[in-house]
Design a protein around this motif. Structure first.
Motif, PDB file in Angstrom:
ATOM      1  N   GLU A   1      79.430  36.463  35.702  1.00  0.00           N
ATOM      2  CA  GLU A   1      79.586  35.025  35.848  1.00  0.00           C
ATOM      3  C   GLU A   1      81.013  34.615  35.491  1.00  0.00           C
ATOM      4  OE1 GLU A   1      77.861  31.032  33.731  1.00  0.00           O
ATOM      5  OE2 GLU A   1      76.544  32.763  33.930  1.00  0.00           O
ATOM      6  N   VAL A   2      81.662  33.928  36.406  1.00  0.00           N
ATOM      7  CA  VAL A   2      82.990  33.377  36.165  1.00  0.00           C
ATOM      8  C   VAL A   2      82.936  31.898  36.556  1.00  0.00           C
ATOM      9  CG1 VAL A   2      85.434  33.444  36.795  1.00  0.00           C
ATOM     10  CG2 VAL A   2      84.119  35.586  36.613  1.00  0.00           C
ATOM     11  N   MET A   3      83.285  31.036  35.636  1.00  0.00           N
ATOM     12  CA  MET A   3      83.268  29.603  35.920  1.00  0.00           C
ATOM     13  C   MET A   3      84.579  29.167  36.530  1.00  0.00           C
ATOM     14  SD  MET A   3      81.655  27.936  32.559  1.00  0.00           S
ATOM     15  CE  MET A   3      80.194  28.535  31.814  1.00  0.00           C
ATOM     16  N   VAL A   4      84.516  28.133  37.372  1.00  0.00           N
ATOM     17  CA  VAL A   4      85.691  27.516  37.963  1.00  0.00           C
ATOM     18  C   VAL A   4      85.632  26.043  37.622  1.00  0.00           C
ATOM     19  CG1 VAL A   4      86.891  26.979  40.114  1.00  0.00           C
ATOM     20  CG2 VAL A   4      85.742  29.193  39.839  1.00  0.00           C
TER      21      VAL A   4
END
Length: 69
Positions: free
Chosen positions: A63-66
């Motif tokens: 999971e990588v948030m933007v």
């Protein structure tokens, strides 16, 4: 060495702040910017990390948030 992680960011170590158990390692990325990681003091020793040494920041995440302003 080959890794499954696609995000392998080359750079040079610019700072190592060593504590009792962990160390904060900052890498100036070849493409600009910098990234800091907290790893064990033993890992710093095992990798032979030192300021000026080439290293890779390897990011493997599900999971990588933007975000935007």
């Amino acid at each position: 060495m080959k890794l499954s992680a696609r995000n392998q960011l080359p750079g040079k170590v610019t700072k190592i702040d060593t504590g009792v158990v962990t160390a904060e390692v900052t890498i100036a990325l070849d493409g600009g910017g910098e990234i800091t990681s907290v790893i064990t003091k033993k890992a710093v020793e095992n990798l032979g990390l030192a300021v000026g040494k080439k290293a890779y920041a390897v990011v493997k995440s599900t999971e990588v948030m933007v975000a935007i302003d």
